[in-house]
Scaffold this motif. Structure first.
Motif, PDB file in Angstrom:
ATOM      1  N   UNK A 262       1.146   1.197   1.689  1.00  0.00           N
ATOM      2  CA  UNK A 262       0.145  -0.118   1.217  1.00  0.00           C
ATOM      3  C   UNK A 262      -1.322   0.155   1.669  1.00  0.00           C
ATOM      4  N   UNK A 263      -1.312   0.439   2.679  1.00  0.00           N
ATOM      5  CA  UNK A 263      -2.778   0.598   3.054  1.00  0.00           C
ATOM      6  C   UNK A 263      -3.656   1.360   2.266  1.00  0.00           C
ATOM      7  N   UNK A 264      -2.845   2.554   2.070  1.00  0.00           N
ATOM      8  CA  UNK A 264      -3.864   3.728   1.213  1.00  0.00           C
ATOM      9  C   UNK A 264      -4.180   3.243   0.057  1.00  0.00           C
ATOM     10  N   UNK A 265      -3.044   2.049  -0.784  1.00  0.00           N
ATOM     11  CA  UNK A 265      -3.223   1.785  -1.950  1.00  0.00           C
ATOM     12  C   UNK A 265      -4.545   0.712  -1.906  1.00  0.00           C
ATOM     13  N   UNK A 266      -4.464  -0.099  -1.003  1.00  0.00           N
ATOM     14  CA  UNK A 266      -5.605  -1.091  -0.695  1.00  0.00           C
ATOM     15  C   UNK A 266      -6.784  -0.369  -0.535  1.00  0.00           C
ATOM     16  N   UNK A 267      -6.866   0.716   0.033  1.00  0.00           N
ATOM     17  CA  UNK A 267      -8.116   1.266   0.282  1.00  0.00           C
ATOM     18  C   UNK A 267      -8.679   1.857  -0.712  1.00  0.00           C
ATOM     19  N   UNK A 268      -7.630   2.424  -1.796  1.00  0.00           N
ATOM     20  CA  UNK A 268      -8.115   3.167  -2.960  1.00  0.00           C
ATOM     21  C   UNK A 268      -8.560   2.132  -3.994  1.00  0.00           C
ATOM     22  N   UNK A 269      -8.023   0.708  -3.949  1.00  0.00           N
ATOM     23  CA  UNK A 269      -8.657  -0.278  -4.861  1.00  0.00           C
ATOM     24  C   UNK A 269     -10.072  -0.815  -4.393  1.00  0.00           C
ATOM     25  N   UNK A 270      -9.939  -0.990  -2.898  1.00  0.00           N
ATOM     26  CA  UNK A 270     -11.298  -1.246  -2.557  1.00  0.00           C
ATOM     27  C   UNK A 270     -12.474  -0.393  -2.826  1.00  0.00           C
ATOM     28  N   UNK A 271     -12.069   0.943  -2.475  1.00  0.00           N
ATOM     29  CA  UNK A 271     -13.206   1.892  -2.793  1.00  0.00           C
ATOM     30  C   UNK A 271     -13.629   2.169  -4.216  1.00  0.00           C
ATOM     31  N   UNK A 272     -12.591   1.901  -5.066  1.00  0.00           N
ATOM     32  CA  UNK A 272     -13.100   2.071  -6.333  1.00  0.00           C
ATOM     33  C   UNK A 272     -13.732   0.632  -6.739  1.00  0.00           C
ATOM     34  N   UNK A 273     -13.476  -0.718  -6.376  1.00  0.00           N
ATOM     35  CA  UNK A 273     -14.194  -1.540  -6.520  1.00  0.00           C
ATOM     36  C   UNK A 273     -15.572  -1.466  -6.107  1.00  0.00           C
ATOM     37  N   UNK A 274     -15.617  -1.119  -4.812  1.00  0.00           N
ATOM     38  CA  UNK A 274     -17.020  -1.258  -3.919  1.00  0.00           C
ATOM     39  C   UNK A 274     -18.036  -0.154  -4.714  1.00  0.00           C
ATOM     40  N   UNK A 275     -17.290   1.117  -5.146  1.00  0.00           N
ATOM     41  CA  UNK A 275     -18.230   2.141  -5.938  1.00  0.00           C
ATOM     42  C   UNK A 275     -18.713   1.116  -7.141  1.00  0.00           C
ATOM     43  N   UNK A 276     -17.934   0.523  -8.084  1.00  0.00           N
ATOM     44  CA  UNK A 276     -18.321   0.035  -9.124  1.00  0.00           C
ATOM     45  C   UNK A 276     -19.535  -1.116  -9.030  1.00  0.00           C
ATOM     46  N   UNK A 277     -19.677  -1.690  -7.753  1.00  0.00           N
ATOM     47  CA  UNK A 277     -20.427  -2.626  -7.474  1.00  0.00           C
ATOM     48  C   UNK A 277     -21.368  -2.138  -6.403  1.00  0.00           C
TER      49      UNK A 277
END
Length: 308
Positions: A262-277
């Motif tokens: 679960x933590x890995x999925x959250x990290x992937x979502x955050x990192x993808x979002x942060x990279x986009x912005x």
């Protein structure tokens, strides 16, 4: 470039299963139904067993990133051997107090088992990720006014981590630990908001109810779960899969190792979002650090007075 997935091949196939087109899914289901039999089949025999053509089996092998049909058979042979060995070790003392930990294990053995379970959970979750599903999930986060998290038990660990990360990136988030309030919140959620439900089993009634209500209200929904056929996915616009509990089933679902996925999925979502912005995220990180984190670290007494 292709590669083989030896010991983890069955988990690789299981992880890809929800994202495969129907014809390739038939091949995957035939292999997973009886991997020991599948490893002895010719490509023609597997095609017949799956009800597809030989070219579809070849496409399935390519989809897995495996260098040829023979390599897949070798991977299946090793995977079934490992699975049998693990099963024998587990049957020797079927009642365990933690994932894989048996009566009489030494501290050194326990440390090694917990470490391996954690690494295994991360690896299996990584294998289950689908790039398109991640992109769709981040699109929903991007477009939302507020991201609301719905969870219970130790799944709150991942939800709290998500709130901290996305808030620091400038996205408004909400999380109540009380599941009754979570359901109430879903009943008044609005179009333009996003509800993310986190549940290993995908069968937690409050989480399912909240997701169902959110969809009825016109809000977007994302499910993070380890269960492929769970009712939770029926109310999700996007489903992201974590590793299933390695051993012991739902009895050990609250163990920390089962939460790494679960933590890995959250990290992937955050990192993808942060990279986009990227630039905006860097600015928000600076602002939140200066206004909250730095003050609490440099003046803990002032922070305690504000909280107490």
């Amino acid at each position: 470039m292709t590669e083989t997935f030896t010991g983890g091949l069955l988990h690789r196939i299981s992880g890809r299963l929800p994202y495969l087109p129907p014809s390739l899914r038939q091949v995957a289901e035939a292999v997973l139904k009886s991997p020991e039999l599948a490893q002895t089949m010719t490509i023609s025999e597997l095609a017949v067993a799956a009800g597809v053509g030989e070219s579809t089996v070849s496409r399935f092998v390519k989809e897995l990133g495996i260098d040829g049909y023979k390599s897949m058979l070798l991977g299946l042979a090793e995977a079934t051997f490992i699975s049998k060995a693990a099963s024998s070790a587990h049957t020797a003392d079927s009642e365990v107090v933690y994932e894989g930990v048996n009566r009489g294990d030494t501290a050194a053995e326990i440390a090694g088992k917990v470490e391996r379970s954690s690494v295994q959970s991360l690896r299996r979750t990584g294998q289950r990720q689908d790039v398109e599903a991640i992109q769709r999930a981040v699109n929903l986060i991007d477009a939302s006014n507020t991201v609301i998290f719905c969870c219970m038990g130790s799944s709150s660990i991942a939800a709290e981590e998500a709130v901290m990360r996305f808030t620091r990136a400038g996205k408004k988030c909400m999380l109540y630990r009380d599941t009754t309030i979570q359901v109430m919140l879903a009943a008044i959620i609005e179009t333009g908001d996003l509800l993310i439900g986190i549940s290993d089993s995908g069968r937690s009634t409050p989480i399912i109810d909240a997701m169902h209500l959110a969809q009825q209200r016109g809000a977007a929904t994302i499910a993070i779960t380890g269960a492929e056929g769970s009712p939770l996915r029926d109310y999700a616009d996007v489903v992201l899969y974590t590793a299933t509990v390695p051993s012991g089933g739902e009895l050990y679902g609250e163990s920390v190792t089962s939460k790494w996925g679960q933590l890995l999925v959250i990290d992937i979502l955050y990192a993808t979002y942060a990279s986009r912005h990227y630039d905006a995220t860097v600015e928000h990180l600076k602002q939140t650090y200066q206004s909250a984190i730095r003050q609490s670290r440099t003046n803990p007494s002032a922070s305690a007075q504000r909280n107490g």
